[in-house]
Write a protein that holds these residues in place. Structure first.
Motif, short mmCIF file in Angstrom:
data_model
loop_
_atom_site.label_atom_id
_atom_site.label_comp_id
_atom_site.label_asym_id
_atom_site.label_seq_id
_atom_site.Cartn_x
_atom_site.Cartn_y
_atom_site.Cartn_z
N ALA A 33 0.45 -0.58 -0.47
CA ALA A 33 0.23 -0.15 -0.09
C ALA A 33 1.26 1.32 0.15
O ALA A 33 0.49 1.90 -0.98
CB ALA A 33 -0.72 -0.57 1.46
N ARG A 34 2.16 1.52 0.90
CA ARG A 34 2.42 2.05 0.67
C ARG A 34 3.70 2.78 -0.87
O ARG A 34 3.61 4.03 -0.97
CB ARG A 34 3.61 2.63 1.98
CG ARG A 34 5.35 2.95 2.11
CD ARG A 34 5.63 3.17 2.82
NE ARG A 34 5.92 2.63 4.22
CZ ARG A 34 6.15 1.60 4.43
NH1 ARG A 34 7.07 0.47 4.46
NH2 ARG A 34 5.97 0.91 5.78
N TRP A 35 3.77 1.63 -1.22
CA TRP A 35 4.34 1.52 -2.36
C TRP A 35 3.86 2.48 -3.23
O TRP A 35 4.17 3.00 -4.60
CB TRP A 35 4.67 0.57 -3.02
CG TRP A 35 5.50 0.38 -4.73
CD1 TRP A 35 6.38 0.89 -4.86
CD2 TRP A 35 4.95 0.11 -6.24
NE1 TRP A 35 6.91 0.47 -5.88
CE2 TRP A 35 5.81 -0.37 -6.42
CE3 TRP A 35 3.51 -1.14 -5.85
CZ2 TRP A 35 5.50 -0.34 -7.82
CZ3 TRP A 35 2.94 -1.08 -7.37
CH2 TRP A 35 4.72 -0.99 -8.33
N ILE A 36 2.71 2.21 -3.76
CA ILE A 36 1.48 2.34 -4.16
C ILE A 36 1.38 3.57 -4.44
O ILE A 36 0.96 4.49 -4.84
CB ILE A 36 -0.19 1.44 -4.15
CG1 ILE A 36 -0.23 -0.23 -5.13
CG2 ILE A 36 -1.03 2.28 -4.64
CD1 ILE A 36 -1.07 -1.21 -4.77
N ARG A 37 1.03 4.31 -2.64
CA ARG A 37 0.90 5.42 -2.53
C ARG A 37 1.34 6.61 -2.70
O ARG A 37 1.79 8.05 -3.64
CB ARG A 37 0.28 5.78 -1.09
CG ARG A 37 -1.23 5.08 -0.65
CD ARG A 37 -0.88 6.02 0.91
NE ARG A 37 -0.48 5.28 1.79
CZ ARG A 37 -1.19 4.33 2.20
NH1 ARG A 37 -2.24 3.34 2.40
NH2 ARG A 37 0.10 3.56 3.18
N THR A 38 2.68 6.08 -2.82
CA THR A 38 4.34 6.92 -2.47
C THR A 38 4.58 7.59 -4.57
O THR A 38 4.48 8.00 -5.20
CB THR A 38 5.63 6.21 -3.04
OG1 THR A 38 5.39 6.18 -0.94
CG2 THR A 38 6.78 7.04 -3.25
N ALA A 40 2.16 6.73 -7.33
CA ALA A 40 0.83 7.20 -6.85
C ALA A 40 -0.85 6.44 -8.21
O ALA A 40 -0.57 6.79 -9.74
CB ALA A 40 0.76 9.19 -7.42
N LYS A 42 -2.86 4.37 -9.97
CA LYS A 42 -4.34 3.86 -9.94
C LYS A 42 -5.17 2.66 -10.44
O LYS A 42 -7.02 2.52 -10.36
CB LYS A 42 -5.24 5.00 -11.01
CG LYS A 42 -4.11 6.81 -10.20
CD LYS A 42 -5.27 6.73 -8.61
CE LYS A 42 -4.72 8.32 -8.71
NZ LYS A 42 -4.57 8.84 -7.09
N GLU A 66 -7.26 -0.56 2.29
CA GLU A 66 -5.73 0.16 2.64
C GLU A 66 -6.04 0.87 2.00
O GLU A 66 -5.60 2.45 2.09
CB GLU A 66 -4.68 -0.88 2.36
CG GLU A 66 -4.24 -1.55 4.22
CD GLU A 66 -3.71 -1.31 5.00
OE1 GLU A 66 -3.21 0.14 5.39
OE2 GLU A 66 -3.54 -1.86 5.63
N VAL A 67 -5.93 1.11 0.39
CA VAL A 67 -5.35 2.33 -0.54
C VAL A 67 -6.31 2.44 -1.11
O VAL A 67 -6.65 3.82 -1.64
CB VAL A 67 -4.86 1.84 -2.18
CG1 VAL A 67 -3.07 1.58 -1.54
CG2 VAL A 67 -5.08 0.82 -2.83
N GLN A 69 -8.59 2.48 -3.23
CA GLN A 69 -9.12 1.32 -5.19
C GLN A 69 -9.23 0.60 -5.38
O GLN A 69 -8.91 -0.85 -4.70
CB GLN A 69 -7.88 2.62 -5.42
CG GLN A 69 -7.09 2.14 -5.29
CD GLN A 69 -5.51 2.77 -5.72
OE1 GLN A 69 -5.73 3.69 -5.82
NE2 GLN A 69 -5.13 2.67 -6.92
#
Length: 471
Positions: A33-38, A40, A42, A66-67, A69
């Motif tokens: 989840a951290r990697w996806i948010r870092t 950005a 979709k 977590e994300v 989406q």
């Protein structure tokens, strides 16, 4: 989540802390989840090997929570589980992939990738003691490799051994993963089988001994054939053993298949990867070499390779497979025709490539710009086949032309038709379903067979059984 346990003293009385992963979450959902948010992202896809697919839905639902989406699951891979499947991910226009399980770490060029590496258990204290026993000479130069399943233990092991062995080189993994310590942080000049190492100034790789933390499996054999160190060692159940890669029955069989390739007239180029960098360059290189040797080639893409698929191309004498180095087709004996690598095409036809104790399963190493690239120089001399005892001199013969209706005269005076595939069809006694317009008399439509294929109603056995039941 991590926990700190077990404090030991190194050779310099420095504290070495072992970091033990929390096994309650082997899928590292928080890090994903951290990697996806870092980044950005979709549209993210999750790729699992077959044995982990039963847990894929649960992981995807947790990650979605977590994300916030939608997360997609790749239900089946195009070519193999160890390779990242960018082609399937592009069906939903994905902008990132999270790969779970064992990975070959071949570089890709389309999408950002995050690897969640597996975690095998290891008694680090017992392993360190065994390592010190085998490598009792602390001045030895050693390059330390490891299976991706032991990446989570490497930092602790390296901190124990480095103060003792001044010339110990630790390899890094060509990826972004849940084990940040082992990831390559910069873009290295050369990558060998998904791994990179930097030697000390003034030394060559031949000055070192190689060690592999992992089982005696495909990854070890590929490394041992590609990297020319003095000796190779590997560890199984904390027992270290010497490994010999070049004097094996597998390698002897490969030399036999190279001779079969030299005899082949029609060669199939099978594309078993659509994601590894420079696979298009490899295709064009093989086509150019085969054309210079007057061999007809066909380009095939059949997804996951198996003997039944390739058996449909009976006119092809040998197949060259462009695939991940860890692909199991190169070890199989089930195929009806020889299965060869890009490097073996060079060994067969490039007279400029001299004998080498190394064996390059990663085709990027021998392409232009690769660490072992050599300009192609076709042999102009005739030779004798070691299999058929026939004289081979393809340079004076033209096997085919570019026109289907063209004829070509070979040096022996015989006439052959234009395309090699059409030539094979002409010589074959059975040609499949054919139109015979005007050749057969017209027949009225008739009622065909009725019933199941294993027992039609008009068959004698069925009729006799029916009469016996009536009586």
């Amino acid at each position: 989540m991590i926990s700190l346990t077990k404090i030991e003293k190194s050779a310099k009385d420095e504290e070495v802390i072992e970091v033990i992963d929390d096994q309650n979450d082997p899928y590292e959902v928080e890090k994903c989840a951290r990697w996806i948010r870092t980044n950005a992202l979709k549209q993210v896809c999750l790729q699992f090997p077959d044995n982990l697919l039963p847990n894929s839905v649960e992981v995807a639902l947790r990650l979605e929570k977590e994300v916030g989406q939608k997360i997609y699951i790749l239900g089946d891979t195009t070519c193999g589980s160890c390779c990242v499947d960018e082609i399937t991910a592009q069906h939903i226009d994905a902008d990132g992939i999270i790969h779970f399980g064992h990975a070959c770490l071949n570089p890709t060029g389309r999408l950002p990738i995050f690897h969640v590496l597996p975690r095998n258990q290891l008694d680090t204290t017992e392993f360190a003691d065994e390592f010190k026993r085998i490598f009792s000479d602390c001045t030895k130069k050693i390059v330390f490799f490891y299976d991706v399943a032991y990446a989570h233990k490497i930092e602790y092991i390296y901190n124990i051994l480095k103060p003792i062995y001044k010339h110990l080189i630790l390899s890094k993994l060509n990826c972004t993963s849940n084990v940040e310590y082992t990831d390559i942080k910069t873009s290295p000049a050369t990558i060998v089988l998904g791994k990179n190492y930097t030697l000390e100034n003034g030394y060559k790789i031949q000055d070192y001994e190689g060690f592999f933390l992992g089982e005696k499996e495909k990854t070890l054999a590929l490394l041992a054939m590609s990297i020319p160190v003095k000796k190779w060692y590997y560890s199984t159940n904390c027992k270290i053993t010497e490994f010999e890669a070049l004097n094996t029955s597998w390698l002897k069989r490969r030399r036999f298949l190279i001779e079969k390739l030299r005899d082949a007239k029609v060669v199939g180029i099978v594309v078993a990867t659509l994601g590894i960098q420079e696979y298009l360059t490899a295709i064009n290189t093989i086509k150019r070499i085969l054309k210079q040797k007057n061999k007809k080639s066909y380009l095939l893409s059949v997804g996951k390779i198996n003997p039944a698929k390739l058996a449909n191309f009976t006119e092809i004498d040998a197949f060259v497979v462009i695939a991940c180095p860890e692909n199991e087709v190169f070890d199989s004996r089930d195929f009806f025709k020889p299965i060869l690598t890009v490097y073996e095409v060079e060994l067969a036809f490039n007279s400029a490539r001299e004998f080498s104790p190394q064996y390059f399963m990663d085709f990027r190493q021998i392409l232009p710009g690769g660490s072992h690239y050599i300009n192609f120089k076709p042999s102009m001399d005739s030779d004798v086949s070691l299999i058929t005892s026939n004289v081979r001199n393809c340079e004076n013969d033209t096997l085919c032309t570019d026109q289907m209706n063209a004829l070509t005269v070979r040096s022996s005076g015989t006439v052959a038709i234009g395309k090699a595939g059409a030539q094979y069809l002409q010589e074959r006694s059975w040609k499949g379903v054919e139109q015979r317009l005007g050749e057969d008399p017209v027949q009225p439509a008739e009622t065909g067979r009725i019933g199941l294929a294993w027992e039609y109603t008009n068959e004698t056995l069925k009729t006799d059984n029916h009469n016996a039941q009536i009586e």
